[in-house]
Design a protein around this motif. Structure first.
Motif, PDB file in Angstrom:
ATOM      1  N   GLU A  19       0.848  -1.197   0.000  1.00  0.00           N
ATOM      2  CA  GLU A  19       0.000   0.000   0.000  1.00  0.00           C
ATOM      3  C   GLU A  19       0.881   1.243   0.000  1.00  0.00           C
ATOM      4  O   GLU A  19       2.033   1.204   0.418  1.00  0.00           O
ATOM      5  CB  GLU A  19      -0.888   0.016   1.262  1.00  0.00           C
TER       6      GLU A  19
ATOM      7  N   ARG B  75      -4.145 -11.834   1.256  1.00  0.00           N
ATOM      8  CA  ARG B  75      -3.472 -10.570   1.554  1.00  0.00           C
ATOM      9  C   ARG B  75      -3.364 -10.298   3.056  1.00  0.00           C
ATOM     10  O   ARG B  75      -2.362  -9.802   3.529  1.00  0.00           O
ATOM     11  CB  ARG B  75      -4.187  -9.406   0.876  1.00  0.00           C
ATOM     12  N   VAL B  76      -4.416 -10.644   3.796  1.00  0.00           N
ATOM     13  CA  VAL B  76      -4.386 -10.302   5.220  1.00  0.00           C
ATOM     14  C   VAL B  76      -3.428 -11.175   6.026  1.00  0.00           C
ATOM     15  O   VAL B  76      -3.064 -10.825   7.146  1.00  0.00           O
ATOM     16  CB  VAL B  76      -5.791 -10.345   5.882  1.00  0.00           C
ATOM     17  N   THR B  77      -3.049 -12.310   5.495  1.00  0.00           N
ATOM     18  CA  THR B  77      -2.146 -13.173   6.263  1.00  0.00           C
ATOM     19  C   THR B  77      -0.689 -12.994   5.842  1.00  0.00           C
ATOM     20  O   THR B  77       0.167 -13.777   6.181  1.00  0.00           O
ATOM     21  CB  THR B  77      -2.516 -14.660   6.093  1.00  0.00           C
ATOM     22  N   SER B  78      -0.429 -11.953   5.077  1.00  0.00           N
ATOM     23  CA  SER B  78       0.906 -11.810   4.514  1.00  0.00           C
ATOM     24  C   SER B  78       1.768 -10.744   5.189  1.00  0.00           C
ATOM     25  O   SER B  78       2.634 -10.162   4.569  1.00  0.00           O
ATOM     26  CB  SER B  78       0.802 -11.501   3.023  1.00  0.00           C
ATOM     27  N   ASP B  79       1.508 -10.495   6.452  1.00  0.00           N
ATOM     28  CA  ASP B  79       2.268  -9.462   7.169  1.00  0.00           C
ATOM     29  C   ASP B  79       3.774  -9.684   7.124  1.00  0.00           C
ATOM     30  O   ASP B  79       4.541  -8.758   6.919  1.00  0.00           O
ATOM     31  CB  ASP B  79       1.825  -9.386   8.636  1.00  0.00           C
ATOM     32  N   THR B  80       4.165 -10.937   7.328  1.00  0.00           N
ATOM     33  CA  THR B  80       5.597 -11.260   7.308  1.00  0.00           C
ATOM     34  C   THR B  80       6.185 -10.858   5.968  1.00  0.00           C
ATOM     35  O   THR B  80       7.254 -10.258   5.889  1.00  0.00           O
ATOM     36  CB  THR B  80       5.807 -12.782   7.486  1.00  0.00           C
TER      37      THR B  80
ATOM     38  N   TYR C  73       5.018  -8.617   3.822  1.00  0.00           N
ATOM     39  CA  TYR C  73       5.077  -7.154   3.662  1.00  0.00           C
ATOM     40  C   TYR C  73       6.273  -6.573   4.402  1.00  0.00           C
ATOM     41  O   TYR C  73       6.999  -5.738   3.884  1.00  0.00           O
ATOM     42  CB  TYR C  73       3.791  -6.495   4.171  1.00  0.00           C
ATOM     43  N   ASN C  74       6.445  -7.025   5.638  1.00  0.00           N
ATOM     44  CA  ASN C  74       7.542  -6.474   6.446  1.00  0.00           C
ATOM     45  C   ASN C  74       8.902  -6.789   5.821  1.00  0.00           C
ATOM     46  O   ASN C  74       9.779  -5.941   5.755  1.00  0.00           O
ATOM     47  CB  ASN C  74       7.490  -7.036   7.869  1.00  0.00           C
TER      48      ASN C  74
ATOM     49  N   ARG D 290       9.282  -4.703   2.675  1.00  0.00           N
ATOM     50  CA  ARG D 290       9.552  -3.296   2.998  1.00  0.00           C
ATOM     51  C   ARG D 290      10.996  -3.118   3.433  1.00  0.00           C
ATOM     52  O   ARG D 290      11.660  -2.180   3.048  1.00  0.00           O
ATOM     53  CB  ARG D 290       8.616  -2.806   4.107  1.00  0.00           C
TER      54      ARG D 290
END
Lengths: 215, 120
Positions: A133, A186-191, A193-194, A197
């Motif tokens: 995002e 998408r919502v379970t992909s925090d790892t 994304y971090n 990033r």
């Protein structure tokens, strides 16, 4: 006799790792019943032993390349710096694409070094999603770069799954060329994304350059 | 004008290297492998050779050995520009007669300053 069927004894010993890939995370993949190597953003892995290569992609791109005759191949995982600080002034695009160029050339060279032939190379591409995002379309730029690179090198893309908004998990089998792609929630992909990033920050702030030594 | 022979089997890499060298005011002759480079080196008097290591037909190490055997190229700087960062390859390059070892990805400014340094 049930003795031979014990789960642990069914796992064959891992094949030897090729020089230069000792730091890559390797494990026994129960679901596929194979030895696997999992690569992170910025890494690459090549196998001559029919191991599976795995990665999870957001806006990064992974090229899966192999010699289709010898079954030697592997995968890279990269993104281009997006920040204009690298593209300002003299040098322009060449500066920004150095990361991608390196990732592609390093993978191809590792395959050729192990006996692969340029004329037999088979390329598959994955990733480049617009998943982060509040960011410009990094995925799209990565896709554009890798397509241009392969065109310049005269290498054909035999399969691809690029773009879109969902992150992907890619399983690649360099010995057969088979790929399995799974769209991730998408919502379970925090790892993911971090991790992506952190990698984006690294490529945007660390100059892409190797060492120089005069003899 | 100082002439540089740039050797790489990757077309994209040749493009990037030639762009950098021309931007630095050098005349550039391009070759896609060691065999082609050796021919071009004999036809043109080059002041410096910048070569990749892993290439089909003739690799950069072999090219360096061949060039060092030619009277015209005994003392011409030969820089290796490669994805190889391992000690073994580097030692091989040094033994073949290379002047220096540059690991990709290269920084254009550093590449130019290194070239100027070895040209003296």
């Amino acid at each position: 006799m049930m003795k031979g069927l014990a789960v642990n004894s069914a796992i064959p010993p891992p094949p030897p790792v090729l020089a230069g890939f000792e730091q890559i995370n390797r494990y026994w993949d129960k679901s596929q019943g194979v030895h696997a190597a999992k690569i992170l953003p910025g890494e690459l892995y090549v196998s001559v032993h029919g191991e599976m290569v795995v990665t999870v992609l957001g806006s990064c791109v992974a090229a899966c390349i192999r010699d289709r005759v010898k079954g030697i191949g592997g995968m890279n995982h990269f993104m281009l710096p997006q920040d204009s600080q690298h593209s300002h002034g003299w040098g322009g695009d060449a500066l920004v694409t150095r990361y991608g160029n390196w990732a592609m050339e390093a993978l191809i060279n590792e395959i050729l070094k192990r006996g692969g032939k340029r004329g037999y190379l088979e390329v598959k591409l994955f990733g480049g999603g617009q998943v982060l995002e509040n960011m410009t379309d990094i995925g799209g730029r990565n896709i554009e770069f890798v397509r241009t690179y392969l065109k310049d090198e005269g290498l054909e893309i035999v399969a691809e799954d690029l773009g879109g908004r969902a992150p992907r998990k890619v399983l690649y089998f360099p010995d057969t060329g088979a790929c399995r792609v799974r769209r991730l929630n998408r919502v379970t992909s925090d790892t993911l994304y971090n991790r992506e990033r952190a990698y984006a920050k690294k490529v945007n702030t660390t100059p892409a350059e190797g060492s120089i030594e005069l003899f | 004008m100082t002439r540089i022979l740039a050797v790489d089997d990757s077309a994209s890499m040749r493009q990037m290297v030639a762009f950098t060298l021309k931007g630095g005011g050098f005349d550039v002759v391009e070759a896609s492998d060691g065999v082609e480079a050796l021919e071009l080196a004999k036809e043109n008097d080059c002041d410096l050779v910048l070569t990749d290591v892993n290439m089909p037909n003739m690799d950069g190490i072999e090219l360096t050995k061949e060039l060092r055997g030619l009277a015209n190229y005994k003392f011409v700087p030969i820089l290796m520009l490669t994805t190889e960062s391992g000690m073994d390859k580097k030692t091989e390059g040094r033994a073949a007669g290379a002047t220096g070892w540059i690991v990709k990805p290269f920084n254009p400014d550093q590449l130019l300053s290194t070239i100027k340094k070895v040209l003296g």
